[in-house]
Design a protein around this motif. Structure first.
Motif, mmCIF file in Angstrom:
data_model
loop_
_atom_site.group_PDB
_atom_site.id
_atom_site.type_symbol
_atom_site.label_atom_id
_atom_site.label_comp_id
_atom_site.label_asym_id
_atom_site.label_seq_id
_atom_site.Cartn_x
_atom_site.Cartn_y
_atom_site.Cartn_z
ATOM 1 N N VAL A 1 -0.618 13.901 3.840
ATOM 2 C CA VAL A 1 -0.279 13.173 5.063
ATOM 3 C C VAL A 1 -1.336 12.114 5.360
ATOM 4 C CG1 VAL A 1 0.043 13.405 7.557
ATOM 5 C CG2 VAL A 1 1.058 15.083 6.014
ATOM 6 N N GLY A 2 -2.612 12.456 5.162
ATOM 7 C CA GLY A 2 -3.667 11.466 5.375
ATOM 8 C C GLY A 2 -3.526 10.267 4.458
ATOM 9 N N LEU A 3 -3.192 10.500 3.192
ATOM 10 C CA LEU A 3 -3.013 9.389 2.253
ATOM 11 C C LEU A 3 -1.803 8.535 2.626
ATOM 12 C CD1 LEU A 3 -3.759 11.328 -1.061
ATOM 13 C CD2 LEU A 3 -5.222 9.636 0.049
ATOM 14 N N LEU A 4 -0.740 9.169 3.125
ATOM 15 C CA LEU A 4 0.435 8.410 3.552
ATOM 16 C C LEU A 4 0.112 7.539 4.761
ATOM 17 C CD1 LEU A 4 3.206 11.161 3.221
ATOM 18 C CD2 LEU A 4 2.775 9.265 1.664
ATOM 19 N N LEU A 5 -0.634 8.087 5.707
ATOM 20 C CA LEU A 5 -1.002 7.302 6.889
ATOM 21 C C LEU A 5 -1.929 6.151 6.502
ATOM 22 C CD1 LEU A 5 -1.580 10.154 9.512
ATOM 23 C CD2 LEU A 5 0.410 8.675 9.268
ATOM 24 N N GLN A 6 -2.815 6.386 5.554
ATOM 25 C CA GLN A 6 -3.660 5.297 5.065
ATOM 26 C C GLN A 6 -2.823 4.200 4.417
ATOM 27 O OE1 GLN A 6 -6.712 6.793 2.444
ATOM 28 N NE2 GLN A 6 -8.173 7.066 4.112
ATOM 29 N N ALA A 7 -1.836 4.607 3.633
ATOM 30 C CA ALA A 7 -0.984 3.615 2.981
ATOM 31 C C ALA A 7 -0.192 2.798 3.994
ATOM 32 C CB ALA A 7 -0.034 4.312 2.002
ATOM 33 N N ALA B 1 3.390 8.040 18.386
ATOM 34 C CA ALA B 1 4.006 8.194 17.068
ATOM 35 C C ALA B 1 3.932 9.667 16.697
ATOM 36 C CB ALA B 1 3.309 7.336 16.018
ATOM 37 N N PHE B 2 4.866 10.089 15.853
ATOM 38 C CA PHE B 2 4.905 11.496 15.442
ATOM 39 C C PHE B 2 5.175 11.571 13.945
ATOM 40 C CE2 PHE B 2 7.228 15.487 14.622
ATOM 41 C CZ PHE B 2 6.259 16.392 15.041
ATOM 42 N N PHE B 3 4.428 12.442 13.273
ATOM 43 C CA PHE B 3 4.603 12.640 11.830
ATOM 44 C C PHE B 3 4.763 14.132 11.571
ATOM 45 C CE2 PHE B 3 4.018 12.758 7.373
ATOM 46 C CZ PHE B 3 4.238 11.468 6.889
ATOM 47 N N PRO B 4 5.907 14.573 11.012
ATOM 48 C CA PRO B 4 6.106 15.994 10.727
ATOM 49 C C PRO B 4 5.635 16.361 9.325
ATOM 50 C CG PRO B 4 8.160 14.826 10.389
ATOM 51 C CD PRO B 4 7.134 13.785 10.790
ATOM 52 N N LYS C 1 11.165 15.093 -0.954
ATOM 53 C CA LYS C 1 11.447 14.977 -2.387
ATOM 54 C C LYS C 1 10.972 13.629 -2.915
ATOM 55 C CE LYS C 1 15.194 15.641 -5.730
ATOM 56 N NZ LYS C 1 16.629 15.958 -5.894
ATOM 57 N N ILE C 2 11.238 12.568 -2.179
ATOM 58 C CA ILE C 2 10.782 11.241 -2.588
ATOM 59 C C ILE C 2 9.260 11.161 -2.532
ATOM 60 C CG2 ILE C 2 10.832 8.793 -1.972
ATOM 61 C CD1 ILE C 2 13.682 9.166 -1.010
ATOM 62 N N VAL C 3 8.673 11.734 -1.479
ATOM 63 C CA VAL C 3 7.218 11.707 -1.347
ATOM 64 C C VAL C 3 6.556 12.463 -2.493
ATOM 65 C CG1 VAL C 3 5.287 12.444 0.093
ATOM 66 C CG2 VAL C 3 7.288 11.391 1.153
ATOM 67 N N ALA C 4 7.137 13.606 -2.884
ATOM 68 C CA ALA C 4 6.568 14.373 -4.000
ATOM 69 C C ALA C 4 6.613 13.566 -5.296
ATOM 70 C CB ALA C 4 7.326 15.690 -4.162
ATOM 71 N N MET C 5 7.691 12.831 -5.516
ATOM 72 C CA MET C 5 7.776 11.988 -6.713
ATOM 73 C C MET C 5 6.745 10.867 -6.672
ATOM 74 S SD MET C 5 11.938 11.784 -7.005
ATOM 75 C CE MET C 5 11.868 10.557 -8.299
ATOM 76 N N LEU C 6 6.519 10.303 -5.480
ATOM 77 C CA LEU C 6 5.519 9.240 -5.368
ATOM 78 C C LEU C 6 4.122 9.764 -5.675
ATOM 79 C CD1 LEU C 6 6.817 7.445 -2.133
ATOM 80 C CD2 LEU C 6 6.744 6.481 -4.430
ATOM 81 N N THR D 1 1.570 1.695 -2.918
ATOM 82 C CA THR D 1 1.393 1.562 -1.476
ATOM 83 C C THR D 1 2.600 0.887 -0.838
ATOM 84 O OG1 THR D 1 -1.001 1.396 -1.797
ATOM 85 C CG2 THR D 1 -0.121 0.640 0.307
ATOM 86 N N ILE D 2 3.119 -0.137 -1.497
ATOM 87 C CA ILE D 2 4.305 -0.824 -0.961
ATOM 88 C C ILE D 2 5.500 0.120 -0.930
ATOM 89 C CG2 ILE D 2 5.953 -2.681 -1.408
ATOM 90 C CD1 ILE D 2 3.657 -4.339 -2.499
ATOM 91 N N ALA D 3 5.674 0.936 -1.980
ATOM 92 C CA ALA D 3 6.788 1.879 -2.015
ATOM 93 C C ALA D 3 6.675 2.912 -0.899
ATOM 94 C CB ALA D 3 6.839 2.573 -3.381
ATOM 95 N N VAL D 4 5.466 3.396 -0.627
ATOM 96 C CA VAL D 4 5.264 4.352 0.462
ATOM 97 C C VAL D 4 5.591 3.713 1.806
ATOM 98 C CG1 VAL D 4 3.502 5.657 1.714
ATOM 99 C CG2 VAL D 4 3.587 5.762 -0.772
ATOM 100 N N CYS D 5 5.103 2.499 2.021
ATOM 101 C CA CYS D 5 5.378 1.805 3.287
ATOM 102 C C CYS D 5 6.872 1.590 3.488
ATOM 103 C CB CYS D 5 4.644 0.472 3.323
ATOM 104 S SG CYS D 5 2.858 0.611 3.480
#
Length: 655
Positions: free
Chosen positions: A326-332, A473-476, A511-516, A532-536
């Protein structure tokens, strides 16, 4: 003499070169690692005490959802409850906060369906707790009981308790009880429960799973869906003490003029055991998850093998996102390292150890314990009767006479040294489910202290629920888990969709996040730009209409409160037309909302005109206009988080 002078000269030259080398290293330390660009302190590195601009792409509002507004009032043809009712319904609710919240909404709808009077439901997690404060009992331990009765006066007759004669008959078990299966249909209550209610005038309903009425009701029962919304979002108001402390927490989070993001990890032992995610943890935690999974298999809750491949489960999206991910996703996404993150939920399986990587990336990771004093938290559950400690006591100290006698009986010399004195047992060694796993094969029964802690967890979940709904904002970490039960994050997301639909609520597809993450498994902290662009793109899409619709496909069949559209919202007629979206069975998921009434449109117009100037000043563009701006933003964020990323690589939570 010549040798000595040469030696002194060489020594002096060596010292000078060492000093020059040190100065060069100090000079280069002021530069970033990504080229010879001098590192400068950013404004985000300092927490200011005044208002700051809020990037719209990170904090909202979203223009694609700002046409929706909460509206759950009944239609004009909605009749008041009849004075001639068919009897009384009392209920016992088992489970955590999310199951309690969902069950109460279902029970009110059932009482309306059967034209019955509802007795205030009993929350078993509080009634089983010994010695809790007499000020708050059962329902009133969490909710405002009087407000609940008054708010539903035009929907269902609600009473504090059964009449005295019926109360005595209930103690003698003279009334029937039913335990409906998960997602029971309205026909079940009309054909099976109503005749028994009409005959006995009192019936009890035992609710275990949190879903005693199906989420998607047949056509023609839209008013019952709106009734559910009125119960969940208006009638079920937390008691004043919880609301007051929740408002204080929100005020402290925003005291610096910054928005905050709420994050619920979803790392619960039952959830992890149900989905077979034990191998994602280590040592004792794996054993604890497997023990609980074995219990679920014996009860028939889980119909799979005990040992499963946790990695494949995670790749299928069946396991929670870890706090590090989650931290890496928020950074991205571009959240700066000074972002204020509120950690919600009363349980994070694995403890603070699981949060070390996230805290290294975002130092302002806080929870209720860091924002409130112990006195403020203890005032929530009021004065309680003392209980004996459930921790084992060390043996009593021996007198000098006893020690001398033992020494004489110790046998011939040389004698071994006496054992060291017994040390005390600490709470983290024996409390809850940590201590028994190394000593016994079976988990001990819950102690009175454990029952009391379960009651306290309801308060913490209710408090965090309030703060999460109010968040910018909320992130589950785990929602739509596929278990068929209501989950905590989904209820928060549904409440936010009803109350502030244009707010930022991420709905990641695990599922998509795990593949990324699988694509960058070897260099997570230094991913390529296209990753990073794909995550955003994925996370930004999940916060908009596409994410609302895709999440509704999974959440609405399980819990109506997780997606209360289109029944509980209205659209501003002055907004552009929105395309309707239906599921595979032709049921509306989005775009079928009714128009808001005229009085509401007028008030919305006035509020919009008043806030227009403020939004233009405080918000940046919602999305980057081109790739270059995104690239510049990512480079800036990467330079800001350079030090924290290096710390993450050096810090191993398992050390």
């Amino acid at each position: 003499m010549l040798l000595k002078s040469k030696f002194k000269l060489a020594t002096a030259i060596g010292i000078v070169l060492s000093m020059l080398s040190l100065l060069v290293h100090l000079f280069l330390a002021n530069y970033s690692t990504g080229g010879i660009t001098k590192y400068s302190m950013h404004m985000d590195d300092v927490l200011p005490f005044g208002p700051r601009p809020r990037p719209r792409r990170l904090w909202g509002p979203l223009s694609t959802l700002d046409h929706l507004h909460p509206f759950a009032k009944p239609s004009k043809s909605y009749a008041a409850p009849s004075k001639k009712h068919n009897g009384f319904i009392y209920a016992k609710i088992y489970g955590g906060f999310e199951k309690i919240q969902s069950s109460i909404c279902d029970l009110v709808a059932i009482a309306r369906l059967l034209n019955a009077t509802l007795v205030i439901p009993e929350i078993q997690a509080t009634t089983r707790a010994k010695g809790i404060s007499p000020k708050f009992k059962s329902f009133s331990y969490i909710y405002d009981e009087d407000h609940f009765i008054d708010a539903l006066s035009n929907d269902v007759a609600v009473v504090h308790g059964l009449p005295k004669d019926l109360r005595e008959a209930r103690k003698k078990i003279k009334f029937p009880t039913v335990s409906p299966r998960n997602s029971a249909t309205p026909e079940y209550y009309i054909t099976e429960v109503l005749p028994r209610l009409a005959k006995s005038k009192v019936i009890g309903i035992i609710v275990n799973g949190g879903n005693c009425l199906q989420s998607i009701l047949p056509a023609g029962l839209e008013e019952f869906q709106r009734l559910r919304c009125r119960v969940a979002f208006h009638a079920l108001r937390l008691r004043p003490q919880i609301q007051a402390l929740g408002n204080q927490i929100v005020g402290r989070l925003r005291a610096s003029g910054r928005p905050y993001l709420a994050y619920h990890p979803g790392l619960l032992r039952d959830t992890l055991a149900f989905h077979g995610c034990a191998e994602l943890f280590q040592d004792i935690h794996t054993e604890l998850i497997q023990y609980r999974r074995n219990q679920m298999i014996k009860r028939g809750t889980v119909k799979e093998q005990l040992t499963v491949d946790s990695v494949s489960r995670k790749m299928a999206g069946l396991c929670p996102l870890m706090p590090e991910e989650v931290g890496l996703l928020l950074q991205a996404l571009g959240y700066p390292p000074t972002t204020i993150i509120f950690l919600a939920g009363s349980e994070t399986f694995g403890g603070q150890r699981m949060l070390i990587p996230l805290r290294a990336m975002f130092a302002n990771l806080v929870d209720r314990t860091s924002l409130c004093s112990q006195r403020e938290l203890s005032d929530l559950f009021g004065p309680e009767d003392p209980l004996t400690s459930d921790l084992p006591h060390p043996p009593p100290p021996k007198s000098e006479k006893q020690l001398n006698e033992e020494w004489k009986r110790a046998g011939p010399r040389p004698r071994p040294l006496p054992p060291p004195p017994a040390r005390p047992f600490y709470a983290h060694e024996k409390e809850g489910w940590y201590g028994w796993i190394g000593e016994n094969d079976t988990e001990p029964d819950a102690s009175p202290n454990e029952f009391r802690r379960q009651g306290h967890r309801l308060l913490w979940d209710a408090l965090d629920y309030f703060v999460s709904v109010e968040a910018d904002a909320f992130f589950p970490g785990f929602h739509n888990d596929g278990s068929g039960w209501p989950d905590y994050s989904s209820l928060i997301m549904g409440h936010r969709l009803y109350q502030t639909p244009s707010g930022i609520t991420y709905r990641p597809d695990r599922k998509i996040v795990a593949m990324l993450f699988e694509d960058v498994s070897d260099h997570r902290y230094h991913p390529p730009r296209n990753w990073t662009i794909a995550v955003c793109e994925h996370l930004n899409r999940s916060a908009r209409v596409e994410g609302v619709v895709s999440s509704a496909m999974l959440s609405r069949p399980v819990s109506f409160l997780a997606h209360p559209l289109p029944e509980c919202s209205c659209r501003n007629p002055k907004s552009p037309a929105v395309q309707q979206v239906k599921d595979s069975k032709g049921r509306l998921l989005f775009g079928g909302e009714e128009e808001c009434p005229d009085w509401m449109v007028r008030s919305l117009t006035m509020a919009s005109a008043k806030n227009n100037e403020l939004q233009n000043e405080d918000y940046e563009d919602e999305l980057p206009k081109d790739d270059s701006s995104l690239d510049a933003q990512q480079e800036s964020d990467r330079s800001d988080t350079n030090k924290s990323s290096e710390q993450d690589e050096e810090m191993d939570p398992d050390d």
